[in-house]
Design an enzyme around this catalytic site. Structure first.
Site, short mmCIF file in Angstrom:
data_model
loop_
_atom_site.label_atom_id
_atom_site.label_comp_id
_atom_site.label_asym_id
_atom_site.label_seq_id
_atom_site.Cartn_x
_atom_site.Cartn_y
_atom_site.Cartn_z
N GLY A 1 7.64 -4.41 3.11
CA GLY A 1 6.81 -5.58 3.37
C GLY A 1 6.53 -5.60 4.86
O GLY A 1 7.46 -5.47 5.68
N GLN A 42 7.61 -3.44 -7.13
CA GLN A 42 7.97 -4.57 -6.26
C GLN A 42 7.68 -5.91 -6.96
O GLN A 42 8.37 -6.90 -6.71
CB GLN A 42 7.18 -4.53 -4.95
CG GLN A 42 7.57 -3.42 -3.99
CD GLN A 42 6.70 -2.20 -4.18
OE1 GLN A 42 6.19 -1.94 -5.27
NE2 GLN A 42 6.53 -1.42 -3.13
N ASP A 95 -1.11 -5.27 4.67
CA ASP A 95 -0.38 -4.37 5.57
C ASP A 95 -1.15 -4.11 6.85
O ASP A 95 -0.55 -3.82 7.89
CB ASP A 95 -0.05 -3.06 4.86
CG ASP A 95 1.05 -3.30 3.86
OD1 ASP A 95 0.74 -3.71 2.72
OD2 ASP A 95 2.22 -3.14 4.24
O1 MRU Z 1 5.29 -0.58 0.13
P1 MRU Z 1 5.63 -2.00 0.45
O2 MRU Z 1 6.52 -2.62 -0.57
O3 MRU Z 1 6.15 -2.16 1.86
O4 MRU Z 1 4.24 -2.76 0.39
C1 MRU Z 1 4.22 -4.13 0.70
C2 MRU Z 1 2.91 -4.77 0.54
O5 MRU Z 1 1.91 -4.15 0.22
C3 MRU Z 1 2.83 -6.24 0.89
O6 MRU Z 1 1.86 -6.88 0.12
C4 MRU Z 1 2.48 -6.41 2.38
O7 MRU Z 1 3.31 -5.62 3.18
C5 MRU Z 1 2.58 -7.82 2.81
S1 MRU Z 1 4.25 -8.43 2.84
C6 MRU Z 1 4.14 -10.04 3.39
#
Ligand code: MRU
Length: 348
Positions: A52, A199, A240
């Site tokens: 995240g 997730q 991200d």
């Molecule tokens: O691969 P991840 O689990 O790190 O991806 C996370 C996401 O895509 C979230 O939606 C994003 O980081 C926002 S978290 C507030």
């Protein structure tokens, strides 16, 4: 007003180590690990023990703070040499979430303002803590701003986990659900499971269920049908990296939901802090998209679900073009209309 107590925290600074909720073990086990070195932190980011965008930035900042505390040098020049290597090392962990690079840059600025090794060590720890403290306040504000766009009884779809454990606390896309719960403002959530590493199924449902938020799990391929069958009224996701024109990288599958939102004429909201904007990039085409290991696709929870030797494509993120985004919800307010123009104004 109800106080929601069960809003989990994933990263805690403990001075000689970082206490980290191991998100890979959820929901079956709630295990906290101790990260004592920068290598531990790098590994935790790469293996998604912490994930995240904001939480990655917080963990990286603490990782750098841990490492700099252990530098056995007397001159600032020697300090800076080690620091530059550590920054490059942490920056090599994951490429897409810009919060990682943003946090490292904040600590670099602090180093430049420090006059001695001891001052630098202290200031870096303080700044890392400050990044986490600020993120909690920012997420709360995003939650308030997001809630102002929702109506009582709304059914809202989300993907991945942009929740409390993906940030300092509250989350971005999930923050309005926590705040709604506190205000007895009824909302229900449809969480897409989010293959390949689930997730949504493992983390979003775990978080929301504990807080008493009404959450229903669906597999990713049920999204279109669910929007019709359950009269989903909005989609909200995290981000991200958001470029200068509003194009948004988020978990793989987000683009599909944005296209569905347009088709079904329901709003598609991105909730993200200003630290997720990368206005050095003009459009989403410039965002580096992480590709992860084939085994994430060929297995589910460690069980093989595909034949040996099959070729696999595993991008971890996709980019939603700005024209699919109804609004971007930040701590500074809701960005509506011409996203490109509004983002320029916001960062002026
Ligand atoms: O691969 P991840 O689990 O790190 O991806 C996370 C996401 O895509 C979230 O939606 C994003 O980081 C926002 S978290 C507030």
């Amino acid at each position: 007003m109800t106080t929601v107590r069960n809003i989990p925290i994933s990263v805690e600074w403990k001075d000689t180590y970082i206490k980290l909720l191991d998100q890979q073990k959820l929901p079956n086990e709630t295990v906290y690990v101790q990260l004592k070195t920068i290598e531990d932190v790098w590994d935790a980011i790469v293996t998604l023990k912490v994930r995240g965008a904001p939480a990655i930035g917080i963990a990286a900042a603490y990782g750098l703070a841990l490492s700099t505390k252990q530098y056995n040098v007397e001159s600032m020049d020697e300090f800076k040499d080690l620091f530059i290597k550590d920054i490059a090392y942490l920056a090599s962990s994951r490429p897409t979430a810009v919060n990682l690079f943003w946090a490292l840059e904040r600590l670099t600025n602090v180093l430049h303002d420090s006059k001695s090794v001891n001052e630098a060590k202290t200031n870096i720890v303080h700044e890392a803590i400050q990044i986490q403290v600020e993120d909690e306040a920012v997420c709360h504000q995003i939650g308030d701003n997001a809630l102002s766009l929702l109506q009582k009884g709304d059914k809202v779809m989300t993907i991945c986990n942009a929740g409390s454990i993906a940030t300092a606390r509250y989350g971005t896309a999930l923050a309005p659900f926590y705040l709604a719960k506190e205000k007895d403002f009824p909302l229900s959530v449809f969480a897409c499971e989010t293959r390949p590493v689930l997730q949504g199924a493992r983390l979003t449902t775990w978080e929301l269920q504990q807080a008493g938020v009404d959450v229903t799990l669906i597999t990713d391929n049920m999204a279109a049908h669910t929007i019709i069958a359950k009269q989903v009224s909005a989609i909200i996701v995290g981000a991200d990296r958001i470029t200068a024109n509003g194009d948004t990288a988020n978990k793989i599958g987000t683009l599909g939901l944005a296209i569905l939102a347009k088709h079904f004429n329901i709003p598609f909201y991105v909730a993200a802090p200003l630290s997720t904007f990368d206005i050095s990039l003009k459009t989403g085409a410039e965002i580096p998209i992480e590709e992860r290991s084939e085994t994430e696709v060929t297995t589910i929870a460690g069980v093989k679900v595909a034949p040996d030797g099959v070729s696999v494509f595993n991008p971890a993120f996709d980019v939603t073009p700005n024209e699919y985004i109804t609004a971007i919800i930040t701590e500074k307010g809701v960005i509506l209309g011409d996203l490109k123009e509004e983002i320029v104004k916001l960062f002026q």
